[in-house]
Design a protein around this motif. Structure first.
Motif, PDB file in Angstrom:
ATOM      1  N   ILE A 229     -10.527  -0.527   0.727  1.00  0.00           N
ATOM      2  CA  ILE A 229     -10.726  -0.165  -0.677  1.00  0.00           C
ATOM      3  C   ILE A 229      -9.407   0.337  -1.248  1.00  0.00           C
ATOM      4  O   ILE A 229      -8.770   1.218  -0.663  1.00  0.00           O
ATOM      5  CB  ILE A 229     -11.773   0.977  -0.808  1.00  0.00           C
ATOM      6  N   LEU A 230      -9.030  -0.201  -2.400  1.00  0.00           N
ATOM      7  CA  LEU A 230      -7.868   0.327  -3.119  1.00  0.00           C
ATOM      8  C   LEU A 230      -8.378   1.190  -4.268  1.00  0.00           C
ATOM      9  O   LEU A 230      -9.075   0.690  -5.154  1.00  0.00           O
ATOM     10  CB  LEU A 230      -7.012  -0.833  -3.647  1.00  0.00           C
ATOM     11  N   VAL A 231      -8.072   2.491  -4.206  1.00  0.00           N
ATOM     12  CA  VAL A 231      -8.438   3.392  -5.299  1.00  0.00           C
ATOM     13  C   VAL A 231      -7.159   3.723  -6.062  1.00  0.00           C
ATOM     14  O   VAL A 231      -6.149   4.097  -5.463  1.00  0.00           O
ATOM     15  CB  VAL A 231      -9.095   4.696  -4.785  1.00  0.00           C
TER      16      VAL A 231
ATOM     17  N   GLU B 149      -3.245  -6.988  -2.396  1.00  0.00           N
ATOM     18  CA  GLU B 149      -3.555  -8.205  -1.638  1.00  0.00           C
ATOM     19  C   GLU B 149      -4.493  -7.923  -0.480  1.00  0.00           C
ATOM     20  O   GLU B 149      -5.352  -8.744  -0.147  1.00  0.00           O
ATOM     21  CB  GLU B 149      -2.257  -8.853  -1.144  1.00  0.00           C
ATOM     22  N   ALA B 150      -4.373  -6.734   0.127  1.00  0.00           N
ATOM     23  CA  ALA B 150      -5.201  -6.421   1.302  1.00  0.00           C
ATOM     24  C   ALA B 150      -6.605  -5.958   0.911  1.00  0.00           C
ATOM     25  O   ALA B 150      -7.515  -5.982   1.750  1.00  0.00           O
ATOM     26  CB  ALA B 150      -4.517  -5.323   2.119  1.00  0.00           C
ATOM     27  N   ALA B 151      -6.800  -5.557  -0.346  1.00  0.00           N
ATOM     28  CA  ALA B 151      -8.057  -4.899  -0.729  1.00  0.00           C
ATOM     29  C   ALA B 151      -9.251  -5.862  -0.738  1.00  0.00           C
ATOM     30  O   ALA B 151      -9.123  -7.013  -1.145  1.00  0.00           O
ATOM     31  CB  ALA B 151      -7.901  -4.275  -2.117  1.00  0.00           C
TER      32      ALA B 151
ATOM     33  N   LEU C  50      -4.587   4.716  -1.539  1.00  0.00           N
ATOM     34  CA  LEU C  50      -4.633   5.423  -2.827  1.00  0.00           C
ATOM     35  C   LEU C  50      -3.316   5.213  -3.567  1.00  0.00           C
ATOM     36  O   LEU C  50      -2.241   5.412  -2.996  1.00  0.00           O
ATOM     37  CB  LEU C  50      -4.872   6.928  -2.591  1.00  0.00           C
ATOM     38  N   VAL C  51      -3.427   4.792  -4.830  1.00  0.00           N
ATOM     39  CA  VAL C  51      -2.250   4.743  -5.703  1.00  0.00           C
ATOM     40  C   VAL C  51      -2.398   5.877  -6.707  1.00  0.00           C
ATOM     41  O   VAL C  51      -3.381   5.910  -7.472  1.00  0.00           O
ATOM     42  CB  VAL C  51      -2.141   3.395  -6.451  1.00  0.00           C
ATOM     43  N   ALA C  52      -1.480   6.832  -6.678  1.00  0.00           N
ATOM     44  CA  ALA C  52      -1.560   8.006  -7.561  1.00  0.00           C
ATOM     45  C   ALA C  52      -0.160   8.581  -7.702  1.00  0.00           C
ATOM     46  O   ALA C  52       0.766   8.168  -6.990  1.00  0.00           O
ATOM     47  CB  ALA C  52      -2.511   9.042  -6.970  1.00  0.00           C
ATOM     48  N   LYS C  53      -0.020   9.551  -8.609  1.00  0.00           N
ATOM     49  CA  LYS C  53       1.279  10.192  -8.807  1.00  0.00           C
ATOM     50  C   LYS C  53       1.087  11.703  -8.900  1.00  0.00           C
ATOM     51  O   LYS C  53       0.238  12.167  -9.670  1.00  0.00           O
ATOM     52  CB  LYS C  53       1.935   9.657 -10.078  1.00  0.00           C
ATOM     53  N   VAL C  54       1.849  12.420  -8.109  1.00  0.00           N
ATOM     54  CA  VAL C  54       1.819  13.887  -8.177  1.00  0.00           C
ATOM     55  C   VAL C  54       3.221  14.381  -8.538  1.00  0.00           C
ATOM     56  O   VAL C  54       4.176  13.604  -8.562  1.00  0.00           O
ATOM     57  CB  VAL C  54       1.361  14.519  -6.828  1.00  0.00           C
TER      58      VAL C  54
ATOM     59  N   PHE D  27     -13.079  -5.825  -9.249  1.00  0.00           N
ATOM     60  CA  PHE D  27     -12.496  -4.629  -9.868  1.00  0.00           C
ATOM     61  C   PHE D  27     -13.628  -3.814 -10.485  1.00  0.00           C
ATOM     62  O   PHE D  27     -14.354  -4.294 -11.351  1.00  0.00           O
ATOM     63  CB  PHE D  27     -11.482  -5.043 -10.944  1.00  0.00           C
ATOM     64  N   VAL D  28     -13.788  -2.589 -10.005  1.00  0.00           N
ATOM     65  CA  VAL D  28     -14.869  -1.704 -10.458  1.00  0.00           C
ATOM     66  C   VAL D  28     -14.253  -0.591 -11.301  1.00  0.00           C
ATOM     67  O   VAL D  28     -13.315   0.076 -10.857  1.00  0.00           O
ATOM     68  CB  VAL D  28     -15.623  -1.090  -9.252  1.00  0.00           C
TER      69      VAL D  28
END
Ligand code: ADP
Length: 300
Positions: free
Chosen positions: A4-6, A130-132, A57-61, A160-161
């Motif tokens: 899962i890609l979140v 690509e892996a998701a 997880l793709v995010a930015k902190v 895509f949800v």
């Protein structure tokens, strides 16, 4: 293991309990202080990982103690943090939450680095796209990034949800790129401009969303469970009856569990039933990420 890609937000929730809310200009002494990891993207990633998903997880902190603690938490949950960026120039996202004696809350979110998660950042995560097996997103990051993620998913033929929370009106071109949209009742009403004051209006509201081009609709109904509608079928799934202690992140846990069940190949009905049971467990526990159940707790 489903992959899962979140993509989404990471925040730190700072909570103070107080007898009453202060007036403008007033200082009051509150009660206990709590620091919880939160943010819808991070919450959903943790929920999916605990249910057995392999999560990127793709995010930015920001480059501060809160961002560092958040990333440590993700690693602890077994989430791949290769695509969690630290922006040296920005603060991490925080939510300042005051809870009064009646349990009502007042919340101010400072999005910080979440507001800087850009389409270009998504191109750094091409391998994860690509892996998701499935890609999950919410609305606490810029809408152009949501649209770009949906376009990338569509080009790759990946489901895509979108969990459209917090509620905001969406660009028309986004809907046909969505395999599934999962609003709660408030969000469904805002997206369609229709009122949802009784269950009889659910089919009408869901059809309004389908007519915008999304393939499948799930409207979450709190203690009443969830409602599914697509071109072939519609039905409601009841949630287990529980004593709610803290409903924070019920929707996030529902979405995290749902996408793992769907990516595992479960049909709509069993997948939604699984997600309802996960959401119901979450409301019996305090906190956001802390309340997400593990797969073993959800076996029938
Ligand atoms: P959100 O948290 O986004 O507002 P909901 O309140 O609809 O979303 O909750 C999401 C899911 O969590 C519901 O579909 C249901 O499965 C579960 N849930 C929420 N509140 C309760 C409750 N009081 N009792 C049992 N299950 C609940």
């Amino acid at each position: 293991m489903p992959r899962i890609l979140v993509i989404g937000s990471s925040n730190t929730d700072m909570v103070v309990k107080t007898a009453r809310f202060p007036q403008p200009g007033e200082t009051i002494i509150g009660g206990d202080f709590y620091l919880f990891p939160g943010g819808k993207g991070a919450n959903q990633a943790v929920a999916a990982a605990r249910i057995g998903g392999m999560v990127d997880l793709v995010a930015k902190v920001g480059n501060d103690v809160f961002g560092g603690q958040a990333v440590e938490g993700f690693v602890h949950e077994g989430i791949n943090v290769e695509y969690v960026q630290t922006d040296p120039a920005l603060a991490s996202g925080v939510a300042l939450i005051t809870v009064n004696a009646e349990g009502e809350n007042e919340i101010v979110v400072a999005p910080g680095a979440n507001a800087a998660l850009s389409p270009a950042d998504l191109d750094l995560a091409n391998a994860a796209f690509e892996a998701a097996d499935l890609i999950l997103m919410q609305l606490e990051t810029p809408i152009e990034t949501v649209l770009y993620a949906a376009q990338k998913a569509h080009a790759l033929g990946k489901p895509f949800v979108l969990n459209p929370a917090p509620a905001q009106v969406l660009p028309d071109e986004l809907y046909p790129l969505l395999s599934l949209i999962t609003p709660n009742e408030t969000e469904a009403a805002l997206l369609t401009g229709l009122s949802l004051d009784d269950d009889a209006s659910l089919p009408r509201v869901a059809e309004a969303l389908l007519s915008k081009g999304v393939a499948n609709v799930i409207i979450t109904l709190g203690a009443k469970g969830a409602y599914f509608h697509n071109a072939d079928a519609y039905f409601q799934v009841a949630a287990p009856v529980v004593t709610a202690v803290d409903t924070t992140a019920a929707g996030d846990v529902f979405n995290g569990a749902l996408v793992v069940a769907l990516a595992e190949g479960l049909d709509w009905l069993p997948a939604i039933d699984f997600a309802c049971r996960a959401g119901a467990i979450a409301v019996t526990r305090m906190g956001a990420q802390a309340s997400a159940p593990y797969k073993e707790e959800l076996m029938p």
